[in-house]
Design an enzyme around this catalytic site. Structure first.
Site, short mmCIF file in Angstrom:
data_model
loop_
_atom_site.label_atom_id
_atom_site.label_comp_id
_atom_site.label_asym_id
_atom_site.label_seq_id
_atom_site.Cartn_x
_atom_site.Cartn_y
_atom_site.Cartn_z
N CYS A 274 0.72 -1.18 -0.07
CA CYS A 274 0.08 0.05 0.02
C CYS A 274 0.83 1.23 0.01
O CYS A 274 0.62 2.05 -0.84
CB CYS A 274 -0.98 0.05 1.28
SG CYS A 274 -1.21 -1.61 2.07
N HIS A 325 -5.20 -1.14 -5.16
CA HIS A 325 -6.01 -0.26 -4.03
C HIS A 325 -6.57 0.51 -5.04
O HIS A 325 -6.40 0.98 -6.15
CB HIS A 325 -4.68 0.70 -3.48
CG HIS A 325 -3.82 -0.31 -2.47
ND1 HIS A 325 -2.72 -1.10 -2.85
CD2 HIS A 325 -4.06 -0.57 -1.07
CE1 HIS A 325 -2.23 -1.89 -1.92
NE2 HIS A 325 -3.18 -1.42 -0.95
#
Length: 578
Positions: A274, A325
RNA sequence: GCCAAAGUAGCUCAGUGGUAGAGCAGCUCACUCGUAAUGAGCAGGUCGCGGGUUCAAUUCCCAUCUUUGGCUCCA
């Protein structure tokens, strides 16, 4: 009475019988708890000496004696003081007695020489237990009351059923699990290996395993592009700044590989993707017009899993997440979640998983982010699950501190559940990295961030696939799709040309030119669970035919080669199993 | 990390206080074969790694690493 209540009573009673047997065989044993569990029961003991497998047989024999004696289970209610006196030499029971709330009845169950503090219920007498319908399975360690701060007790697991036939069915099921074990099949089919000397929990994909992985990755990538994702690549290491900002160094340092020092900075191998995707986001200023962003990566991460937690491909230290994401505006959230879930279902179905169950986890006690956002996000998750028509359970307060999530669990061919997909909101990282976008009104706003993995990790997913298919992969995933088996040397040249022709079609083909007899070649291809075997001899060579032997044993002789080719194309394209 | 068990040839496993054996796989040779193992021969091991006890340790003891079954953990 429902069957499962009856079974649960039998199992719980079996646990008491086992405790009696252990106490009689090992005087001085301290007993803890012994509940019924799925398929069986256990009892935790503090024993004077460690147990061996041979002891299980002795205990089993003693249990059979107790069952044969046909003694009743008698219930008695007593006062707290009486209970304390009765269990004066059983410290674990004393602790349990103190934990019983004031005013609640304290009951005992006695059968023969054994009395246990127990809420019940139990069968009326050991006559209701079947001496040939139980089996002690294994000895394991377990912390008293499940806390690693407490002493470790010895737990004996057993299985129990109403009759020997049910026991046999269950034992067959256990044997099936053993046969499907991905670690065993991984060796037999030459798919992957792990090397203790080169580092535990790190996976080596052999050529045959890599072929499967390529098939998975190719499909995964093309579907992501089709579904509006962009693929990205990010580094494997990052400076401590990144992990301090993300908060990982604060919360999860224990689970990260230790730092490498270079140019007076600490670099860490990534445990997650991330922060890197966030760096891409932060590279420029974003307008609401660009949204949503969907960035995916097969990102390899490393986590320091505790030594005892490692297990084949299922729990490893280095693995590749099929990560993505999503950065979305608040009004896109509902549609995006619906879309992610639909995509997820499509992927799981493509790999042959039909029975899928959703688990929604909501806000825990300690959490970050505005409760209203949590509400909205949780509502979006529920809406998506309902729209997909999925069965779901809600784990109240079971979410991570940074956001609510949906986990999808699939049932495999023999009914075991595996968690694969996960969709998680994150209210933490956008704050920590100060992510913004410029909205219609010209003001800067915070985007919503969603993490999602459809397959989870490729390593674990591979393990699940191996066990689901018991190594007999559908042709589109099979390492070798076609094995050419020449009957004799006179067919070698022709077979090599046939191999070339089939490879030209894009098939994965091997030709067995070894000195083995044809029968041995068939046996070998069969053992490798190759879906199609082509037997090539005089007849086939003369008329451009193939004789097909399917993995299941079925034979179809004299098939036109071109017909066989279109059949295999059809099967592969549709991802069918044969 | 904790409790317990295990680690012998590439694989599956046997065995012993006097430095090891089988089957399969591998290699060589012969056989040229029609739907789950052709035959013969050869080669292959510091008995996980490090200490200790002993005249002698793969075997007994200690430590350590790894694996297995669980427990705890799994962002």
């Amino acid at each position: 009475m429902a069957d499962n209540e009856k079974l649960s009573m039998i199992r719980h009673s079996m646990a008491h019988v086992m405790a009696q047997a252990v106490l009689e065989l090992f005087p001085g044993t301290k007993i803890a708890i012994g509940p019924a569990i799925e398929n069986g029961f256990y009892y935790d003991f503090d024993l004077p000496r460690p147990l061996t497998d041979a002891d299980l047989e002795t205990i089993t024999a003693k249990m059979k004696e107790i069952i044969a004696s046909g003694v009743p289970f008698e219930r008695k209610e007593i006062s707290r003081d009486e209970a304390r006196k009765l269990f004066a030499d059983q410290p674990y029971k004393l602790e349990l007695i103190e934990a019983i709330p004031e005013g609640e009845t304290i009951s005992l169950y006695t059968q023969g020489s054994f009395t246990d503090l127990c809420r019940g219920p139990h069968v009326k007498s050991t006559k209701e237990l079947h001496a040939d319908a139980f089996k002690l399975l294994n000895i394991a360690g377990a912390y008293w009351r499940g806390s690693e701060k407490n002493p470790m007790l010895t737990r004996i697991y057993g299985t129990a059923w109403t009759n020997p036939k049910e026991l046999r069915v269950y034992m067959d099921y256990l044997a099936d699990i053993e046969k499907r074990d991905h670690r065993k099949l991984g060796k037999e089919l030459d798919l992957f290996s792990l090397h203790e000397e080169a580092g535990p929990g790190l996976v080596y994909w052999h050529p045959r395993g890599a072929r499967i992985r390529q098939a998975i990755e190719d499909f995964w990538r093309s579907e992501h592009y089709k579904n509006g994702y962009e693929l990205v690549y990010t580094p494997h290491v990052g400076r401590s700044w990144l992990w301090e900002t993300s908060g990982h160094l604060g919360f999860y340092k224990e689970s990260m590989y230790p730092p490498m020092e270079m140019d007076k900075s600490d670099y860490y191998v990534k445990p997650m993707n991330c922060p890197f995707h966030i760096m891409i986001y932060k590279n420029t200023k974003h307008s609401y017009r660009e949204f949503p962003f969907r960035w995916a990566e097969l990102g390899t991460v490393y986590r320091y899993e505790k030594a005892g937690a490692l297990h084949g491909l299922m729990r490893v230290r280095g693995f590749t997440q099929d990560d993505a994401h999503l950065f979305v505006t608040p009004d896109q959230m509902d549609d995006e979640i619906i879309e992610v879930l639909r995509f997820s279902m499509f992927m799981l179905h493509s790999f042959g998983f039909e029975d899928i169950h959703a688990y929604i986890s909501t806000r825990p006690e300690h959490s970050v982010g505005d409760p209203e956002k949590w509400e909205a996000a949780t509502a979006a998750l529920k809406k998506a699950v309902e729209k997909e028509g999925l069965k779901y359970d809600i784990d109240e307060g079971g979410g991570a501190f940074y956001g609510p999530k949906i986990d999808l669990k699939v049932k495999d061919a023999i009914g075991r559940e595996w968690q694969l997909s996960t969709v998680q909101f994150d209210f933490n990282l956008p704050e920590r990295f100060d992510l913004t976008f410029v909205d219609k009104d010209g003001t800067e706003k915070r985007p919503y961030m969603i993490h999602r993995a459809l397959l989870g990790s490729l390593e674990r997913f591979f393990g699940v696939l191996i066990e689901h298919y018991a190594g007999a992969f559908p042709p589109w995933l099979s390492p070798d799709q076609i094995a050419i088996i020449p009957v004799g040397e006179s067919a070698y040249e022709y077979s090599k040309n046939l191999e070339k022709r089939l490879k030209g079609e894009g098939f994965r083909v091997v030709t067995d030119l070894s000195a083995d007899r044809m029968n041995a070649k068939i046996r070998n291809a069969q053992k490798m669970k190759t879906p199609y075997m082509l037997i090539i001899g005089e007849k086939e060579m003369a008329e451009d035919l193939v004789s097909v032997r399917y993995r299941g044993g079925k034979q179809v002789n004299g098939v036109k080669t071109s017909d066989f080719i279109s059949e295999v194309h059809k099967t592969i394209d549709s991802k069918e199993q044969i």
